[in-house]
Design a protein around this motif. Structure first.
Motif, PDB file in Angstrom:
ATOM      1  N   SER A 195       9.361  -1.308  33.083  1.00 54.33           N
ATOM      2  CA  SER A 195       7.856  -2.139  33.156  1.00 54.33           C
ATOM      3  C   SER A 195       8.507  -3.518  33.549  1.00 54.33           C
ATOM      4  O   SER A 195       7.994  -4.593  33.252  1.00 54.33           O
ATOM      5  CB  SER A 195       7.866  -2.380  31.208  1.00 54.33           C
ATOM      6  OG  SER A 195       8.151  -2.926  30.763  1.00 54.33           O
ATOM      7  N   ARG A 246       7.445  -5.294  37.479  1.00 53.43           N
ATOM      8  CA  ARG A 246       6.305  -5.683  36.595  1.00 53.43           C
ATOM      9  C   ARG A 246       5.573  -5.788  37.902  1.00 53.43           C
ATOM     10  O   ARG A 246       3.992  -5.743  37.860  1.00 53.43           O
ATOM     11  CB  ARG A 246       6.723  -6.540  36.076  1.00 53.43           C
ATOM     12  CG  ARG A 246       5.119  -6.977  35.047  1.00 53.43           C
ATOM     13  CD  ARG A 246       6.103  -8.702  34.645  1.00 53.43           C
ATOM     14  NE  ARG A 246       6.730  -7.727  33.415  1.00 53.43           N
ATOM     15  CZ  ARG A 246       7.851  -9.184  32.651  1.00 53.43           C
ATOM     16  NH1 ARG A 246       6.996 -10.241  32.914  1.00 53.43           N
ATOM     17  NH2 ARG A 246       7.938  -8.043  31.429  1.00 53.43           N
ATOM     18  N   ASP A 303       0.412   3.812  41.051  1.00 50.28           N
ATOM     19  CA  ASP A 303       0.066   5.379  39.997  1.00 50.28           C
ATOM     20  C   ASP A 303       1.451   5.683  40.060  1.00 50.28           C
ATOM     21  O   ASP A 303       1.383   6.012  38.670  1.00 50.28           O
ATOM     22  CB  ASP A 303      -0.709   5.558  41.012  1.00 50.28           C
ATOM     23  CG  ASP A 303      -1.919   5.385  41.413  1.00 50.28           C
ATOM     24  OD1 ASP A 303      -2.120   4.384  40.830  1.00 50.28           O
ATOM     25  OD2 ASP A 303      -2.625   5.612  42.410  1.00 50.28           O
ATOM     26  N   TYR A 328       6.335   5.357  33.805  1.00 47.48           N
ATOM     27  CA  TYR A 328       6.397   4.495  32.654  1.00 47.48           C
ATOM     28  C   TYR A 328       5.360   5.304  31.247  1.00 47.48           C
ATOM     29  O   TYR A 328       6.312   5.179  30.434  1.00 47.48           O
ATOM     30  CB  TYR A 328       5.194   3.767  32.993  1.00 47.48           C
ATOM     31  CG  TYR A 328       5.354   2.391  31.727  1.00 47.48           C
ATOM     32  CD1 TYR A 328       6.607   1.384  31.418  1.00 47.48           C
ATOM     33  CD2 TYR A 328       3.958   2.318  30.922  1.00 47.48           C
ATOM     34  CE1 TYR A 328       5.998   0.704  30.093  1.00 47.48           C
ATOM     35  CE2 TYR A 328       3.891   1.331  29.764  1.00 47.48           C
ATOM     36  CZ  TYR A 328       5.052   0.333  29.076  1.00 47.48           C
ATOM     37  OH  TYR A 328       4.751  -0.102  28.454  1.00 47.48           O
ATOM     38  N   VAL A 329       4.442   5.842  31.217  1.00 48.01           N
ATOM     39  CA  VAL A 329       3.874   7.015  30.269  1.00 48.01           C
ATOM     40  C   VAL A 329       4.630   8.250  30.327  1.00 48.01           C
ATOM     41  O   VAL A 329       5.131   7.822  28.881  1.00 48.01           O
ATOM     42  CB  VAL A 329       2.691   6.794  30.678  1.00 48.01           C
ATOM     43  CG1 VAL A 329       1.882   8.322  29.394  1.00 48.01           C
ATOM     44  CG2 VAL A 329       1.963   5.728  30.813  1.00 48.01           C
ATOM     45  N   LYS A 351      -1.166  -0.494  25.729  1.00 46.46           N
ATOM     46  CA  LYS A 351      -0.292  -0.434  26.432  1.00 46.46           C
ATOM     47  C   LYS A 351      -0.802   0.854  27.292  1.00 46.46           C
ATOM     48  O   LYS A 351      -0.592   1.095  28.970  1.00 46.46           O
ATOM     49  CB  LYS A 351       1.259  -0.530  26.417  1.00 46.46           C
ATOM     50  CG  LYS A 351       1.356  -1.817  25.847  1.00 46.46           C
ATOM     51  CD  LYS A 351       3.018  -1.638  24.966  1.00 46.46           C
ATOM     52  CE  LYS A 351       3.217  -3.237  24.555  1.00 46.46           C
ATOM     53  NZ  LYS A 351       5.019  -3.573  24.383  1.00 46.46           N
ATOM     54  N   LEU A 387       4.115  -1.967  39.579  1.00 47.76           N
ATOM     55  CA  LEU A 387       3.099  -1.586  38.258  1.00 47.76           C
ATOM     56  C   LEU A 387       1.305  -2.242  37.921  1.00 47.76           C
ATOM     57  O   LEU A 387       0.596  -1.268  38.252  1.00 47.76           O
ATOM     58  CB  LEU A 387       2.996  -1.713  36.368  1.00 47.76           C
ATOM     59  CG  LEU A 387       5.040  -0.955  36.413  1.00 47.76           C
ATOM     60  CD1 LEU A 387       5.470  -1.467  35.928  1.00 47.76           C
ATOM     61  CD2 LEU A 387       3.839   0.689  36.253  1.00 47.76           C
ATOM     62  N   ARG A 388       1.174  -3.210  38.700  1.00 43.28           N
ATOM     63  CA  ARG A 388       0.412  -3.644  39.020  1.00 43.28           C
ATOM     64  C   ARG A 388      -1.148  -3.514  39.860  1.00 43.28           C
ATOM     65  O   ARG A 388      -1.808  -3.947  39.462  1.00 43.28           O
ATOM     66  CB  ARG A 388      -0.221  -5.445  38.459  1.00 43.28           C
ATOM     67  CG  ARG A 388       0.138  -5.764  37.227  1.00 43.28           C
ATOM     68  CD  ARG A 388       0.588  -7.324  36.627  1.00 43.28           C
ATOM     69  NE  ARG A 388       0.186  -8.176  37.447  1.00 43.28           N
ATOM     70  CZ  ARG A 388       1.963  -8.889  37.173  1.00 43.28           C
ATOM     71  NH1 ARG A 388       1.929  -8.430  36.069  1.00 43.28           N
ATOM     72  NH2 ARG A 388       2.330  -9.874  38.376  1.00 43.28           N
ATOM     73  N   SER A 404      12.031   3.363  30.900  1.00 42.17           N
ATOM     74  CA  SER A 404      10.354   3.124  31.197  1.00 42.17           C
ATOM     75  C   SER A 404      10.141   1.885  30.646  1.00 42.17           C
ATOM     76  O   SER A 404       9.789   1.121  31.282  1.00 42.17           O
ATOM     77  CB  SER A 404       9.965   3.552  30.339  1.00 42.17           C
ATOM     78  OG  SER A 404       8.744   3.271  29.861  1.00 42.17           O
ATOM     79  N   ASN A 440       3.212   4.156  37.081  1.00 40.49           N
ATOM     80  CA  ASN A 440       2.432   3.737  35.580  1.00 40.49           C
ATOM     81  C   ASN A 440       2.629   5.506  35.048  1.00 40.49           C
ATOM     82  O   ASN A 440       2.527   5.244  33.807  1.00 40.49           O
ATOM     83  CB  ASN A 440       1.057   3.706  36.107  1.00 40.49           C
ATOM     84  CG  ASN A 440       1.451   2.195  36.358  1.00 40.49           C
ATOM     85  OD1 ASN A 440       0.991   1.230  34.687  1.00 40.49           O
ATOM     86  ND2 ASN A 440       0.528   0.989  37.029  1.00 40.49           N
ATOM     87  N   ARG A 446      -3.796   1.036  29.434  1.00 42.86           N
ATOM     88  CA  ARG A 446      -3.220   0.023  30.553  1.00 42.86           C
ATOM     89  C   ARG A 446      -3.096   1.174  31.906  1.00 42.86           C
ATOM     90  O   ARG A 446      -3.994   0.651  32.816  1.00 42.86           O
ATOM     91  CB  ARG A 446      -3.042  -0.913  29.694  1.00 42.86           C
ATOM     92  CG  ARG A 446      -3.078  -2.416  31.212  1.00 42.86           C
ATOM     93  CD  ARG A 446      -2.900  -3.604  30.773  1.00 42.86           C
ATOM     94  NE  ARG A 446      -0.881  -3.920  29.885  1.00 42.86           N
ATOM     95  CZ  ARG A 446      -1.028  -3.820  28.865  1.00 42.86           C
ATOM     96  NH1 ARG A 446      -2.666  -4.562  28.669  1.00 42.86           N
ATOM     97  NH2 ARG A 446      -0.073  -4.315  27.948  1.00 42.86           N
ATOM     98  N   ALA A 447      -2.051   1.847  30.772  1.00 40.14           N
ATOM     99  CA  ALA A 447      -0.657   2.108  32.278  1.00 40.14           C
ATOM    100  C   ALA A 447      -1.662   3.520  31.945  1.00 40.14           C
ATOM    101  O   ALA A 447      -1.131   3.798  33.894  1.00 40.14           O
ATOM    102  CB  ALA A 447       0.214   2.424  31.965  1.00 40.14           C
TER     103      ALA A 447
END
Length: 477
Positions: free
Chosen positions: A98, A102, A181, A187-188, A208, A105-106, A94, A184, A211-212
């Motif tokens: 990120s 990067r 999406d 990532y979580v 974090k 992810l945004r 994960s 993210n 945000r994610a």
């Protein structure tokens, strides 16, 4: 550790633009525990796969208790060196994701900005993932987000099936999802499934997580488990995160936060569908896009759920949120992170305190105005004042209105007959009543109008939400 992301969107090689990693090259990145590699096993017009391979150095992983690192969870001396951490997907993967992805992810893509905001067919595979609770937990976490989930338990030994399954799964997700999406979600949820973190969980982990998890975690049916596991079962941090998520839900969908209000998701049939609130926002954004609006008013913006979607779409060059309640505007400012936005982005957004039943000269001259789930909160006797304020005084080129369809209420479990969806609703219209109001307002103020449904269309009672798009007649000339 290996994670692959595949698309059949055409041209499939656009995946390289979304991930900001060229398909013709192999890319390597130094990370604290080893090296992350990105390469493309296949890259054609019809199918493209990006692979993220994390090569963990066990000695670097076990190398002392540097600041920010937790000791290995195993309780024996060699546990720092002999464990599954370099091989099973976890928070290590994960963290690498990120760093490597990067921009993706945004949701940013300089070359394909529109595609970055568009759901595309995706397949994600994580061949070895430690999954505490078994494959069923993976389904519970990913299915509500729109994924079709295949989580195959990996046996302890292929030659000895009688030994049973290991604690690892081979996870495959398929769905039509934005790349941002998808990343993210991973990532979580990768460390959540593992239920362990390789580093010390500090208070900034709450930010974090939120945000994610923006746009999906607050409404996730397993948000409690996700929050606790992601924050390493630190009770104070988990409590803070859940409180902030509850605040988001209150701002996003008031009915979901009221103990006496109906949960509108109940009648949507499948947990895999987006929430009705999300579908409303999508319908409103589509109507604004069709109208070609760039300067938009969100009237009665509440906590800013729609504002966030508007600000996230660069087609809208000026976005104004108004509400009579100052605490709602404060929630909206926090949701939008106005204090952290770059100046150019912040200049696109304005938040004003304003009552919809009083004329406000600041509201004039805009391309479009939205009243999303607002009119039903106004006393019927005050509706003519709202109509005059919006359609008579502000007179935007387009007005989008959404409101509940009371006929659909019979499809909500636990909602007594004759009771409205939310205790603050002053009324809820039938389809005929809404059509009559739309026709009267359009005729009175020089607009044409069309009515659409939002949500599942029941042959007997219609859709849960009804939407009207008013277009000022002189604006079409």
């Amino acid at each position: 550790m290996l994670l692959t992301l595949t698309t059949t969107h055409r041209p499939a090689t656009d995946l390289g633009h979304l991930l900001v990693k060229h398909p013709d090259r192999a890319h390597s990145f130094d990370v604290p525990v080893g090296t992350a590699h990105v390469f493309y096993p296949e890259a054609g017009e019809q199918r493209c796969t990006a692979a993220l391979l994390l090569d963990v150095d066990p000695q670097r992983l076990a190398g002392g208790r540097r600041r920010g690192r937790q000791p290995a969870p195993e309780g024996f001396t060699l546990g720092r060196y002999v464990n599954d951490r370099p091989y099973a997907a976890s928070s290590l993967l994960s963290s690498a994701l990120s760093k490597v992805y990067r921009s993706a992810l945004r949701g940013e893509s300089r070359e394909r900005p529109e595609l970055a905001g568009t759901p595309i067919p995706l397949e994600v595979n994580v061949p070895v993932l430690r999954c505490r609770g078994g494959a069923e937990v993976a389904v519970r976490l990913f299915a509500p987000l729109g994924w079709s989930v295949t989580a195959r338990a990996i046996p302890l030994d292929e030659q000895h099936p009688e030994w049973g399954d290991s604690r690892y799964v081979d996870l495959t997700l398929t769905g039509t999802v934005r790349v941002a999406d998808a990343l993210n979600h991973l990532y979580v949820l990768l460390p959540v499934l593992d239920d362990a973190k390789h580093y010390w969980v500090a208070p900034d982990e709450v930010d974090k997580l939120l945000r994610a998890g923006a746009g999906w975690l607050a409404d996730h049916p397993e948000r409690g488990m996700i929050t606790r596991r992601y924050l390493a079962h630190r009770r104070a941090l988990a409590g803070l995160a859940l409180a902030r998520l509850a605040e988001q839900r209150l701002a996003d969908e008031p009915a979901a936060a009221e103990p006496d209000a109906v949960d509108e998701s109940v009648a949507e049939g499948s947990v895999r569908q987006p929430s009705l609130a999300a579908r409303r926002r999508e319908a409103v954004l589509a109507a604004l896009t069709e109208a070609g609006a760039t300067r938009v008013l969100d009237l009665g913006c509440g906590g800013g759920a729609l504002l966030a979607a508007l600000v996230g779409d660069r087609r809208f060059t000026e976005v104004v949120g108004t509400d009579v309640a100052t605490h709602a505007l404060a929630l909206a400012a926090r949701r939008l992170r106005l204090d952290r936005l770059p100046e150019r982005q912040r200049d696109r957004v304005r938040l004003w305190q304003s009552a919809l039943t009083y004329r406000d000269d600041r509201l004039r001259g805009y391309d479009a105005a939205v009243l999303m789930e607002v009119v039903e909160h106004v006393d019927p006797a005050r509706l003519p004042a709202l109509e005059d304020t919006v359609f008579g005084h502000a007179r935007p080129g387009t007005v989008v209105v959404t409101t509940p369809n009371v006929e659909y209420n019979v499809r909500y479990d636990g909602l007594p007959a004759g009771r409205l969806r939310h205790p603050d609703h002053r009324f809820e219209w039938t389809r005929a009543e809404f059509a009559a109001w739309v026709d009267r307002v359009a005729t009175s103020y020089g607009y044409s109008a069309v009515i659409r449904g939002v949500g599942d269309d029941d042959p007997e009672v219609g859709t849960p939400t009804q939407l009207a798009v008013f277009t000022r007649e002189e604006a079409n000339r």
